[in-house]
Motif scaffolding. Sequence first.
Motif, PDB file in Angstrom:
ATOM      1  N   ASN A   1     -10.888  15.937 -10.599  1.00 62.32           N
ATOM      2  CA  ASN A   1     -11.674  16.101 -11.841  1.00 62.32           C
ATOM      3  C   ASN A   1     -13.102  15.589 -11.659  1.00 62.32           C
ATOM      4  OD1 ASN A   1      -9.396  17.112 -13.048  1.00 62.32           O
ATOM      5  ND2 ASN A   1      -8.828  15.181 -14.033  1.00 62.32           N
ATOM      6  N   GLY A   2     -13.689  15.804 -10.442  1.00 62.06           N
ATOM      7  CA  GLY A   2     -15.075  15.444 -10.194  1.00 62.06           C
ATOM      8  C   GLY A   2     -15.338  13.968  -9.985  1.00 62.06           C
ATOM      9  N   THR A   3     -14.280  13.141  -9.918  1.00 59.41           N
ATOM     10  CA  THR A   3     -14.442  11.685  -9.771  1.00 59.41           C
ATOM     11  C   THR A   3     -13.752  11.214  -8.494  1.00 59.41           C
ATOM     12  OG1 THR A   3     -14.441  11.421 -12.162  1.00 59.41           O
ATOM     13  CG2 THR A   3     -14.054   9.442 -10.863  1.00 59.41           C
ATOM     14  N   THR A   4     -14.425  10.321  -7.750  1.00 64.59           N
ATOM     15  CA  THR A   4     -13.845   9.736  -6.542  1.00 64.59           C
ATOM     16  C   THR A   4     -13.602   8.248  -6.780  1.00 64.59           C
ATOM     17  OG1 THR A   4     -14.954  11.305  -5.086  1.00 64.59           O
ATOM     18  CG2 THR A   4     -14.163   9.253  -4.078  1.00 64.59           C
ATOM     19  N   THR A   5     -12.370   7.803  -6.516  1.00 67.70           N
ATOM     20  CA  THR A   5     -11.998   6.391  -6.682  1.00 67.70           C
ATOM     21  C   THR A   5     -11.618   5.845  -5.314  1.00 67.70           C
ATOM     22  OG1 THR A   5     -11.114   6.930  -8.861  1.00 67.70           O
ATOM     23  CG2 THR A   5     -10.558   4.770  -7.960  1.00 67.70           C
ATOM     24  N   LYS A   6     -12.215   4.708  -4.963  1.00 62.60           N
ATOM     25  CA  LYS A   6     -11.972   4.121  -3.648  1.00 62.60           C
ATOM     26  C   LYS A   6     -11.036   2.914  -3.773  1.00 62.60           C
ATOM     27  CE  LYS A   6     -14.223   2.656   0.639  1.00 62.60           C
ATOM     28  NZ  LYS A   6     -15.478   2.670   1.402  1.00 62.60           N
ATOM     29  N   PHE A   7     -10.089   2.848  -2.842  1.00 61.72           N
ATOM     30  CA  PHE A   7      -9.127   1.747  -2.794  1.00 61.72           C
ATOM     31  C   PHE A   7      -9.243   1.085  -1.421  1.00 61.72           C
ATOM     32  CE2 PHE A   7      -7.612   4.873  -5.748  1.00 61.72           C
ATOM     33  CZ  PHE A   7      -7.118   4.142  -6.831  1.00 61.72           C
ATOM     34  N   PRO A   8      -9.929  -0.051  -1.299  1.00 65.45           N
ATOM     35  CA  PRO A   8     -10.016  -0.728   0.001  1.00 65.45           C
ATOM     36  C   PRO A   8      -8.653  -1.309   0.413  1.00 65.45           C
ATOM     37  CG  PRO A   8     -11.078  -2.046  -1.703  1.00 65.45           C
ATOM     38  CD  PRO A   8     -10.676  -0.748  -2.351  1.00 65.45           C
ATOM     39  N   VAL A   9      -8.366  -1.319   1.718  1.00 67.93           N
ATOM     40  CA  VAL A   9      -7.085  -1.838   2.241  1.00 67.93           C
ATOM     41  C   VAL A   9      -7.357  -2.908   3.304  1.00 67.93           C
ATOM     42  CG1 VAL A   9      -4.850  -1.256   3.256  1.00 67.93           C
ATOM     43  CG2 VAL A   9      -6.052   0.423   1.817  1.00 67.93           C
ATOM     44  N   ASP A  10      -7.927  -2.475   4.455  1.00 67.37           N
ATOM     45  CA  ASP A  10      -8.344  -3.380   5.522  1.00 67.37           C
ATOM     46  C   ASP A  10      -7.230  -4.344   5.937  1.00 67.37           C
ATOM     47  OD1 ASP A  10     -10.098  -4.385   7.403  1.00 67.37           O
ATOM     48  OD2 ASP A  10     -10.830  -5.961   6.071  1.00 67.37           O
ATOM     49  N   ARG A  11      -6.046  -3.804   6.243  1.00 66.21           N
ATOM     50  CA  ARG A  11      -4.933  -4.655   6.675  1.00 66.21           C
ATOM     51  C   ARG A  11      -3.835  -3.802   7.304  1.00 66.21           C
ATOM     52  NH1 ARG A  11      -0.783  -7.195   2.881  1.00 66.21           N
ATOM     53  NH2 ARG A  11       0.535  -6.313   4.481  1.00 66.21           N
ATOM     54  N   TRP A  12      -2.834  -4.494   7.901  1.00 70.99           N
ATOM     55  CA  TRP A  12      -1.700  -3.833   8.533  1.00 70.99           C
ATOM     56  C   TRP A  12      -0.633  -3.499   7.494  1.00 70.99           C
ATOM     57  CZ3 TRP A  12      -1.368  -2.101  13.428  1.00 70.99           C
ATOM     58  CH2 TRP A  12      -2.249  -2.631  14.386  1.00 70.99           C
ATOM     59  N   LEU A  13       0.005  -2.351   7.667  1.00 64.45           N
ATOM     60  CA  LEU A  13       1.292  -2.033   7.038  1.00 64.45           C
ATOM     61  C   LEU A  13       2.282  -1.977   8.190  1.00 64.45           C
ATOM     62  CD1 LEU A  13      -0.850  -0.829   4.934  1.00 64.45           C
ATOM     63  CD2 LEU A  13       1.078   0.530   4.097  1.00 64.45           C
ATOM     64  N   ASP A  14       2.942  -3.101   8.442  1.00 65.49           N
ATOM     65  CA  ASP A  14       3.710  -3.238   9.683  1.00 65.49           C
ATOM     66  C   ASP A  14       4.764  -4.330   9.476  1.00 65.49           C
ATOM     67  OD1 ASP A  14       4.690  -3.427  12.242  1.00 65.49           O
ATOM     68  OD2 ASP A  14       2.734  -3.587  13.205  1.00 65.49           O
ATOM     69  N   VAL A  15       6.024  -4.030   9.819  1.00 67.43           N
ATOM     70  CA  VAL A  15       7.097  -5.027   9.654  1.00 67.43           C
ATOM     71  C   VAL A  15       6.970  -6.169  10.656  1.00 67.43           C
ATOM     72  CG1 VAL A  15       8.731  -3.397   8.670  1.00 67.43           C
ATOM     73  CG2 VAL A  15       8.654  -3.699  11.147  1.00 67.43           C
ATOM     74  N   GLU A  16       6.060  -6.046  11.638  1.00 67.58           N
ATOM     75  CA  GLU A  16       5.880  -7.106  12.630  1.00 67.58           C
ATOM     76  C   GLU A  16       4.598  -7.903  12.392  1.00 67.58           C
ATOM     77  OE1 GLU A  16       8.077  -7.789  14.829  1.00 67.58           O
ATOM     78  OE2 GLU A  16       9.384  -6.065  14.544  1.00 67.58           O
ATOM     79  N   GLU A  17       3.748  -7.475  11.462  1.00 68.12           N
ATOM     80  CA  GLU A  17       2.450  -8.107  11.286  1.00 68.12           C
ATOM     81  C   GLU A  17       2.316  -8.703   9.890  1.00 68.12           C
ATOM     82  OE1 GLU A  17       0.099  -8.433  13.515  1.00 68.12           O
ATOM     83  OE2 GLU A  17       0.872  -7.184  15.129  1.00 68.12           O
ATOM     84  N   ASP A  18       1.378  -9.688   9.775  1.00 67.80           N
ATOM     85  CA  ASP A  18       0.969 -10.221   8.483  1.00 67.80           C
ATOM     86  C   ASP A  18       2.176 -10.604   7.640  1.00 67.80           C
ATOM     87  OD1 ASP A  18      -0.992 -11.037   6.760  1.00 67.80           O
ATOM     88  OD2 ASP A  18      -1.250  -9.093   5.796  1.00 67.80           O
ATOM     89  N   ASP A  19       2.312 -10.028   6.443  1.00 63.12           N
ATOM     90  CA  ASP A  19       3.443 -10.380   5.560  1.00 63.12           C
ATOM     91  C   ASP A  19       4.569  -9.367   5.642  1.00 63.12           C
ATOM     92  OD1 ASP A  19       2.190  -8.288   4.395  1.00 63.12           O
ATOM     93  OD2 ASP A  19       1.717  -9.268   2.494  1.00 63.12           O
ATOM     94  N   LYS A  20       4.571  -8.539   6.728  1.00 57.39           N
ATOM     95  CA  LYS A  20       5.675  -7.621   7.060  1.00 57.39           C
ATOM     96  C   LYS A  20       5.808  -6.436   6.098  1.00 57.39           C
ATOM     97  CE  LYS A  20       6.701 -11.276   9.579  1.00 57.39           C
ATOM     98  NZ  LYS A  20       6.095 -11.465  10.876  1.00 57.39           N
ATOM     99  N   GLN A  21       4.839  -6.219   5.207  1.00 56.74           N
ATOM    100  CA  GLN A  21       4.989  -5.145   4.221  1.00 56.74           C
ATOM    101  C   GLN A  21       4.602  -3.797   4.815  1.00 56.74           C
ATOM    102  OE1 GLN A  21       4.135  -5.820  -0.038  1.00 56.74           O
ATOM    103  NE2 GLN A  21       2.903  -7.524   0.682  1.00 56.74           N
ATOM    104  N   ILE A  22       5.306  -2.748   4.375  1.00 58.62           N
ATOM    105  CA  ILE A  22       4.935  -1.378   4.745  1.00 58.62           C
ATOM    106  C   ILE A  22       4.659  -0.555   3.492  1.00 58.62           C
ATOM    107  CG2 ILE A  22       6.166  -1.404   6.939  1.00 58.62           C
ATOM    108  CD1 ILE A  22       8.462   0.061   5.588  1.00 58.62           C
TER     109      ILE A  22
END
Length: 1725
Positions: A1519-1540
């Motif tokens: 609808n003509g609008t762009t929304t940005k969602f920053p992430v800058d992290r791992w989605l990995d069961v072996e990294e960080d807090d293990k979340q995917i």
Amino acid sequence: MVKKDDEVSVSSETKGPLKSFQALMGEGEKFSRDKLYTKAIQSYTEALSLLPIDDDKSTAKDINDRLNGLVARSACYLKTGKNNLALQDAEESLKSNKEFTKGLYQKAEALYAMGEFELALMFYHRGKKLRGDLREFQLGINKAQEAIDNSVGDPNRVKLEASGDLSIFYKNEEKKKQPVGYVRASQKKDTTVQRKPHPPPANPKTTKQLLGDLYEDRCFLDKIVNNSTVTKQNTKSGDAIYQLASDGIDYLDNRTHFWRQQEPLYARSKGSKKPESDDEIYNYIHRELEAIDEQQNMDQFGDARRRAHRLLDFCEKLDENKFPEKQSVLADVYSRLGNAYLELGDYNKALDYHFRDLTIAEKKHYTDRSSRALDNLGRVYARSGQFAQAIQVWERKIPLASSPLEKAWLFHEIGQCHFGLGDYERSKRYGERSYVEAVAVNDPVWQLNAKVLVAHSQAKLRQYREAEQTFEEALTLARDQHDMAAERAIERALKDVRDQIAKGAADSPPDRPETTYEIKIKSDDTIEYSDEDKGAVQLTIYGADGSSGSIDLRNDEKKFDGQSTTLKKKAIDAGKATKLALTCSKIDSWPLDSIEISDSTRKSKQKFLLAQPIDSNTSTIDLYPEGSIVKFPFDTQQQPARKNKPKSAQGATANDANKPAQYLVSVKTGSAMGSGTDAHVFITLNGDKQKITRHQLDVPESGRNAFEKNSKDDFKFTDVDVGQLKTITLEHDNSGAASGWFVDFVEVTVNGKTTKFPVSRWLDADEDDKRISLELEPNKKPGSMAQADKSKNANNVDYEVTVKTGDKRGAGTDANIYLSIYGDKGKIERNQLKEPMEHTVNKFEADATNRFKINGADLGKIQRAHIEHDGTGIGSGWYLDWIEIRDIANKITYKFPVDRWLDRGEGDKRIALDLEPDKKPGQLGAPKTPDTTVSQQSSKAQPKPTTSDSNKKVSYLVSVKTGPEMGSGTDAKVFITLNGDKQKVSRHQLDVPESGRNPFEKNNKDDYKFDEVDVGQLKTIILEHDNSGLASGWFVDFVEVTFNGNTTRFPVGRWLDKDEDDKRISLELEPNKKPASKSNNASKNPNAIEYEVTVTTAKKRGAGTDANVYLSIFGDKAKIEKNQLKETVDRSMNKFESGSVDKFQLYETDVGKIKTIRIEHDGAGMGAGWYVDSIEIRIVPRNEIYKFPIDRWLDSGEGDKRISLDLEPDKKPGQLEAQAKPATSDTNKTQPKSTTSDTNKNNASDPNKQTAYLVTVKTGSALGAGTDANVFITLNGDKQKIARHQLAKPESKRNPYERNSKDDFKFNEVDVGQLKTVILEHDNSAASSGWFVDFVEVTYNGTTTKFPVDRWLDVEEDDKQISLELEPNKKPGSKKTKGGKDAPKTPTPAETDKKPAQAGGSKTPDTSTTQQPAKAQTQPAASDPNKKTAYLVTVKTGSALGAGTDANVFITLNGDKQKIARHQLAKPESKRNPYERNSKDDFKFNEVDVGQLKTVILEHDNSAASSGWFVDFVEVTYNGTTTKFPVDRWLDVEEDDKQISLELEPNKKPGSKKTKGGKDAPKTQGGVQYDVTVTTAKKRGAGTDANVYLSIFGDKDKIERSHLKETVNSSMNLFESGSVDRFSINGVDVGKIQTIRIAHDGTGMGAGWYLDSVEVRHVSRNEISKFPVDRWLDAGEGDKKISLDLEPDKKPGQGKSDDDTSDEENEGNIEDEKVNFDEKQQHKA
């Protein structure tokens, strides 16, 4: 690491990169040596596949390798009975070289095994002609000639003629014309089944003698082959069954012919079942060993163990003079028993039998067997986490390693063990040695393993630059082998190393704090330095956190002299100490005894012992914790002799000190039950001149087994003269199956003087003060440390307690007795009366008086006492006469009369009493009389005649029938207890039967006669055994007791076995009542009653089924759901056969009056279709019988395709009446009686009337909307009900339930009348079971009724339901979002208008008024959901190493109007592979307009080998609008807090749940520690290799998806069967724990997991929450769930109040709580 398995990594079954030919051949040789022939064949086949098939392209080395591989595989084929394949490989090896002797020998062996003795003889002769020096060919000639003579008679008496059939000599030429070669898995065989006749045996009696137990199998296979229904021709299943049965008959006929030729029946000795000659014995043992190996290859470890024990019994009875190979055979049996116990999880027994194997091998100098035993011992130690012991064993094996490949894995495994102990320098060195050997054998796999071990060790040593280089080399090896998993793991490790280098941590000292160690050195003498100036000793402490660094052992800059001393040193904190290492420079000898380390940080103390003596060759030596030193057989390691021994204080010279003396040590073992020990025993003699350290008391002078109960053993040896004996230390190493030891005394005789050391106590890790080592003084009994601790309080006083047990039969007890004493000043609570003052072993015997001393606070005047026992032991009931307590200090005695039973089976059943001085406790329920004296007098007058009656003896006959099951007999001691209404006969041993034969053999009935007191009317008996003997498990059919002319029968029909069923070896039996298993629901539900279920299968062709059958029972009080009918009363192996009547016993909850039942099967097996005749259920306690006629098929290929039926008593299916509903009852009330009766009459004729139905099902257009599961519909009308009709085959003939499809189903069934509701459901049986349904339409009798659905039936979506009850024209609501979250899904105005009419006008005006505003509001929104909008989703993958993912990615868009759930982002606009490192991918799609975008959920399914993903950002444009969602992290069961999975907000970077608000947030924001204990059930296959995750939800916060990866003790094998794994989790304080979620990801070969329980402890508050589970988490078992939500102290499925709440509803409720919790937290923020 590359490999997951922490054992010896040579298994070809481990999925991994390709290996070299030499590596695979070495692997095959090892498997072959270990009798694992199937695995050896796999390795050889894989090795051969690496060589070029065409000889023109092969080098000479390739050809030679190929010949050796074929011969090796041929030998393994022979071992597994595949003689044809063995012959093919042998002939293939002879193609290029006709004189290849190994091939000739292997071909002759194959022909001999096939019964072609003449041809075999010819090839044996050819081989002997070429290699006359080989003894094997001569032996082959002898056995082939003997077999020919047995078959046709002596050739000297037969004249051969030229005529006749000579075709046998041309068979080989015909075979050569056929293409042969080694078998590849990819080669397909001709599937056409050629049927041939199988004539019955010509002489059944002879065949039966030859085949033995296999004869019944041949008869069974004959029946299958001749059953044209089962083996229907030209059908896939029929041909398959025929082929299997035909192959079986051919094999058995060949074996019969072969055995008849080898040894004709007329040549066998009659009447003897056991082999007698040496050859017979050898052949029998050889066959049994091969059978055991085969069972272990098939993972039948329980059967293999039982068979090995039987073989062991046979071998132990052999006369070694007649059978000289006895010891070698025993070693082979011990080895197999050890392997079986290892796989069954019994590490102690595994060690015991492998040590027996090693003892024989070392004694007889069998090098190969020594290597085998050491290999196996190391595996057991390593698997059980005992790395110190594993190192000692495997280091001893190093000189025996015969090949570079064997050394490669051996060095690697030793290095792994050092790594586990924190000695990273040593693990690095062993890794480097492993790499050198792997290069020598050119094995890239072990090169990779070794490189990874070295790199990890370098990283732990903070040698990050070297680690970076080594990891890069390992990464190159992984890429060369195309091992993506290894590559991914190495890339991660490399990233960590480079991060450390970037931080400047390379080669920097450890960032661990310092601590102060107190080092207590105990030495027998000073160090003898070879160079006084340069000699030095340094100590390193290794622990869980690494090493302490080198600690110089000196005081005040003086050289360390090695004398006993205590030093305090500061060093780097190594964590909990695991081992010590001494670096010795210029030392000739040092008689070090031990080093004790006290850690100021942990307030712990630990003693370490030397693994070997210190001498001039020692540079570095390890010390391991006390109890971790492995004692090898025939080891006589002693400290080296001193060169220049100085004079002692008494003036003795060195020569005097070394003067030998003769010692006689006598050890008396006590007479207590189980007082003997199997452990290794050591004695240390401390004199005023010298010391003899840890001399092993091994073989006594008598030569018999040492340290048996009530035995006295003498040991003689010569050693240095210790002078006057001051003390001795007696100890054992706690090894062996029964290590606990009760010692009476020790006597030491030296130089004509005998010194006695009284002991009279247990050395047992489970008894008294748990000590297994005692320092003893002459003529002084040692005190208990437990008692010593109690006596430390100076204000305590002593009390002498006297306990008198009554003089009655069975009055004594084996239970633990506790006494509490209450005075006017204080109290002593629950003091166990354990060690009497007279030191008797057996306490509380009938008519015994036992005295005890209690030390405690001064109680003042004693007012009351409390006596109790814990009910343990076989005979726990206790008749107590009186108790007397004497206050020694104040010289006051208090007497407490008792004179009654403390017994759960007697009187008022009490086992605890409150007592007052001089006052007898009142018996509960005793009538109160005004005159107590009179009542007491009358009671005293009565016993006299009773006493004379109680001594009356009667004759008993007890008959015990042992079952016919394999291994059903027992070698244990058997006891019986008879409980009557007058008396009791306790634990009478059934020893020697009337027949005089060996009792309790398979299928035998044994009679026992004895005279005992008359028990009166027999109420119950207790049958038990003591679990002694090698084969103690026992299957009992029944017991009969005959006395006074009456016979009472006690059915049993079950195992008494620690390894079977509910593990019980003691049973209380009632007359004519079969005992229930504690493992079934009878033990779980105290209100369970017995049901007897009789199932009759119709006598029709093909009526039987092999499927699993389930029964559900629904009553007016409760229900029993899906109980599998598994084991019949008569234990028949074939259930539900055509014409059979099968009876089952169920112990379940009382359902009350039975209303309906459901019978169903799962469609499994070759012939799943089932024609059921009837079912009968009897509720045994009430003798209520319910009959359910059926007379129809349950078959997905017959009739209405149904495999499930709902039944009512006495009604055939189709005659079900409508369920009681309010509408029906209202109608009945308003109708006149005549009308009601007319209606009923009309209905009575309706049930069988058939009506044509058309059911139309529309599957939605959502992504993944279709289902592969089985779908069922139930139609509920006002007259009838059609239950669970399967909608399987649509009219279109296409695959049903595809996305956006409409499927029509037609069938004829009973007329249900006016349709009220339908139930739509699926069984969640497929990989893609989730289903989005738009609507269902049902058309019959000219009327179409529509049922809107518009929702998911999916265990992962919405409210997790897969079954919905639907009403006409009414959309179902979601249970998950009632009245809340999904408010936009409220009915449209059209639907709302219909509601009052559907409810029968019951809605009040107020209610309708309140609904009007809602109508006005929802009207505009009603058209919004179908509006489609174009979306562009842009995903940027990060630039980190390994950032890309191969997993499936999904996005969920949450707007203020709508939601798009789990849209898969699969094909980007660029058409390239998405989610590559540093790439940007665009995805376009059209979906509903969600309105203003609030959040998105980005997730992947972790489905690929490289699933971990680093995301930079996500952009959503519409609808003509762009929304940005920053992430800058791992989605990995072996990294960080293990979340995917992440929920993202616009322009807001997500925080790591592990580190909210920054990396160190848990430390600054109230982070707390949780100790988590996970217990895996002790079941076969209960363990899992999957990744396990835990979430904790409290009333304040939550910890989500914490990966349970590293245990507290750094165990390498997690979640093994019977294991208890402990983890430490740091996270936010969640407050009071409400629920937890335990889940695994289903990865690995054996992902299914049987979880017993979980325990979570909040460490700082010491709050413990227990979560019982006791069920499978397995996608292939039960409800297929691999994730569970649990509440404290409740098993899954135990709801708070509503027993009928389903698991799905419970999960939905828990999910609601979590959603509400999140909303509350956001509101607070």
